[in-house]
Design a protein around this motif. Sequence first.
Motif, mmCIF file in Angstrom:
data_model
loop_
_atom_site.group_PDB
_atom_site.id
_atom_site.type_symbol
_atom_site.label_atom_id
_atom_site.label_comp_id
_atom_site.label_asym_id
_atom_site.label_seq_id
_atom_site.Cartn_x
_atom_site.Cartn_y
_atom_site.Cartn_z
ATOM 1 N N TYR A 61 11.231 7.360 7.666
ATOM 2 C CA TYR A 61 11.220 8.246 8.817
ATOM 3 C C TYR A 61 12.656 8.453 9.295
ATOM 4 C CZ TYR A 61 6.163 7.517 9.514
ATOM 5 O OH TYR A 61 4.795 7.467 9.368
ATOM 6 N N SER A 69 -9.571 -0.834 15.510
ATOM 7 C CA SER A 69 -9.705 -1.365 14.159
ATOM 8 C C SER A 69 -8.718 -2.500 13.892
ATOM 9 C CB SER A 69 -9.523 -0.264 13.113
ATOM 10 O OG SER A 69 -8.332 0.457 13.335
ATOM 11 N N GLN A 74 3.308 -0.557 4.631
ATOM 12 C CA GLN A 74 1.912 -0.846 4.896
ATOM 13 C C GLN A 74 1.465 -1.857 3.856
ATOM 14 O OE1 GLN A 74 -0.673 2.575 4.729
ATOM 15 N NE2 GLN A 74 -0.819 2.715 6.945
ATOM 16 N N LYS A 109 -3.298 9.977 12.092
ATOM 17 C CA LYS A 109 -3.387 10.101 10.637
ATOM 18 C C LYS A 109 -4.705 10.777 10.300
ATOM 19 C CE LYS A 109 -4.419 6.492 8.085
ATOM 20 N NZ LYS A 109 -4.386 5.250 7.296
ATOM 21 N N THR A 139 6.768 9.248 1.598
ATOM 22 C CA THR A 139 5.928 8.099 1.290
ATOM 23 C C THR A 139 6.069 7.781 -0.189
ATOM 24 O OG1 THR A 139 4.304 8.885 2.893
ATOM 25 C CG2 THR A 139 3.645 7.097 1.450
ATOM 26 N N PHE A 197 7.292 3.891 3.683
ATOM 27 C CA PHE A 197 7.518 5.152 4.383
ATOM 28 C C PHE A 197 8.961 5.225 4.880
ATOM 29 C CE2 PHE A 197 3.028 6.341 4.798
ATOM 30 C CZ PHE A 197 2.418 5.141 4.513
ATOM 31 N N TYR A 250 4.546 4.993 -3.195
ATOM 32 C CA TYR A 250 3.407 4.095 -3.359
ATOM 33 C C TYR A 250 3.597 3.064 -4.470
ATOM 34 C CZ TYR A 250 0.996 7.462 -0.397
ATOM 35 O OH TYR A 250 0.631 8.278 0.644
ATOM 36 N N PHE A 261 -4.354 -2.779 6.628
ATOM 37 C CA PHE A 261 -3.642 -1.664 5.997
ATOM 38 C C PHE A 261 -3.296 -0.539 6.961
ATOM 39 C CE2 PHE A 261 -7.147 1.262 6.046
ATOM 40 C CZ PHE A 261 -8.287 0.471 5.951
ATOM 41 N N LEU A 284 1.901 0.037 10.440
ATOM 42 C CA LEU A 284 3.197 0.125 9.802
ATOM 43 C C LEU A 284 4.073 -0.997 10.355
ATOM 44 C CD1 LEU A 284 3.878 3.978 9.975
ATOM 45 C CD2 LEU A 284 3.250 2.644 7.961
ATOM 46 N N TYR A 287 -7.580 8.910 12.737
ATOM 47 C CA TYR A 287 -7.026 7.580 13.001
ATOM 48 C C TYR A 287 -5.916 7.730 14.021
ATOM 49 C CZ TYR A 287 -9.419 6.283 8.694
ATOM 50 O OH TYR A 287 -10.366 6.059 7.734
ATOM 51 N N ARG A 322 0.839 -1.189 0.000
ATOM 52 C CA ARG A 322 0.000 0.000 0.000
ATOM 53 C C ARG A 322 0.881 1.248 0.000
ATOM 54 N NH1 ARG A 322 -5.221 1.739 1.132
ATOM 55 N NH2 ARG A 322 -5.908 -0.412 1.319
ATOM 56 N N TYR A 329 -3.018 5.671 16.757
ATOM 57 C CA TYR A 329 -2.216 4.463 16.881
ATOM 58 C C TYR A 329 -1.327 4.544 18.119
ATOM 59 C CZ TYR A 329 -3.267 4.633 11.885
ATOM 60 O OH TYR A 329 -3.911 4.732 10.685
ATOM 61 N N GLY A 372 -6.727 5.038 4.242
ATOM 62 C CA GLY A 372 -5.943 4.520 3.143
ATOM 63 C C GLY A 372 -4.529 4.998 3.083
ATOM 64 N N LEU A 373 -4.264 5.980 2.217
ATOM 65 C CA LEU A 373 -2.890 6.328 1.891
ATOM 66 C C LEU A 373 -2.275 7.404 2.785
ATOM 67 C CD1 LEU A 373 -3.204 6.361 -1.993
ATOM 68 C CD2 LEU A 373 -2.606 4.479 -0.481
ATOM 69 N N GLY A 374 -2.955 7.831 3.835
ATOM 70 C CA GLY A 374 -2.445 8.912 4.664
ATOM 71 C C GLY A 374 -1.193 8.539 5.422
ATOM 72 N N THR A 375 -0.467 9.572 5.857
ATOM 73 C CA THR A 375 0.776 9.406 6.596
ATOM 74 C C THR A 375 0.509 9.441 8.093
ATOM 75 O OG1 THR A 375 2.092 10.415 4.858
ATOM 76 C CG2 THR A 375 3.003 10.485 7.083
ATOM 77 N N GLN A 376 1.157 8.569 8.827
ATOM 78 C CA GLN A 376 1.073 8.579 10.282
ATOM 79 C C GLN A 376 2.158 9.495 10.841
ATOM 80 O OE1 GLN A 376 0.846 4.599 12.006
ATOM 81 N NE2 GLN A 376 -0.333 3.878 10.229
ATOM 82 N N TYR A 377 1.751 10.423 11.701
ATOM 83 C CA TYR A 377 2.667 11.350 12.348
ATOM 84 C C TYR A 377 2.810 10.957 13.807
ATOM 85 C CZ TYR A 377 2.171 14.132 8.154
ATOM 86 O OH TYR A 377 2.186 14.533 6.852
ATOM 87 N N PHE A 378 4.055 10.878 14.242
ATOM 88 C CA PHE A 378 4.363 10.340 15.565
ATOM 89 C C PHE A 378 4.615 11.439 16.583
ATOM 90 C CE2 PHE A 378 4.978 5.733 15.100
ATOM 91 C CZ PHE A 378 4.822 5.613 13.725
ATOM 92 N N PRO A 422 9.715 8.973 15.654
ATOM 93 C CA PRO A 422 9.999 9.011 14.215
ATOM 94 C C PRO A 422 9.426 10.270 13.570
ATOM 95 C CG PRO A 422 9.214 6.834 14.881
ATOM 96 C CD PRO A 422 8.990 7.744 16.040
#
Lengths: 112, 114
Positions: free
Chosen positions: A36, B55, A91, B95, A49, A34, A51, A97, A100, B31, A31, B33, B99-105, A44
Motif C-alpha cells: 500500500y 469474525s 495475511q 473487501k 497483492t 500486500f 500470493y 486470514f 492484515l 467484509y 495467504r 474492518y 479469502g484472497l480479496g483486497t481490503q480497500y481503506f 492506505p
Amino acid sequence: EDQVTQSPEALRLQEGESSSLNCSYTVSGLRGLFWYRQDPGKGPEFLFTLYSAGEEKEKERLKATLTKKESFLHITAPKPEDSATYLCAVQDLNTGFQKLVFGTGTRLLVSP
Amino acid sequence: EPEVTQTPSHQVTQMGQEVILRCVPISNHLYFYWYRQILGQKVEFLVSFYNNEISEKSEIFDDQFSVERPDGSNFTLKIRSTKLEDSAMYFCASKGTGGLGTQYFGPGTRLLVL
C-alpha cells in the motif's frame, strides 16, 4: 506471531534515481502479501497483492516481487509525486486470514 | 471509482466520553474492518465483521469497543468510554470477496482524546 519488517525506514532519492524497498516477513503460511501507499494524513492506498514466491506485479514505475521470506518494491526512475510512505502487509493462512499485519513502512522522499 | 468513506474526518472528545466513528464501505462489499494507527506507529488491526457478526478481533478490541452495521450501507465503531491512549487515526476497510480479496481503506478519522 506474524511479523513484518520493512527497510530502510526512510529513503531519499533524486528524481530518476532507481531503488528498492524491502519487506521481510514471518508467517506460518502466507495467504497474501500486500503493498500500500500512504500519503500523510490519508488512508492506505492499494498497490499490489502477491500470493506466491516468484510472482511479480507492475504498475507504472513500480514493480513488486515476492520470495518465500521477503518482498521488494522496485521504483524505477521515480518522480517527486512518488514521495509517500510505502506499507507492506501480510495475511496469514493459519492464524486468522482476515486481518492484515502491517510493517512500519518506508518513507520515500523524491527530490526534483 | 467506488471508495470507502468515513465521517467525521476529525473528532475531539473528552476522556470518558463515548464516540461513534462512521464508515460507508464500498457498495456490494461483504467484509468490513477497522484498523487504527497511533501517530508514528504501524497500522494495527482491530476487528473484522462479516454476515452481521464479528469474525475476528485483536487484543486491542476490548469491551470498550463495539461495531455495528445498523443498515445496508453504514458500518460503525463505538468507543464507550474513551481514554487518552485511544487517540489515533481510525481506518475503515472493506473487501468484496472472501479469502484472497483486497481490503480497500477509507481516508480515516483522526480521534483526539483530551
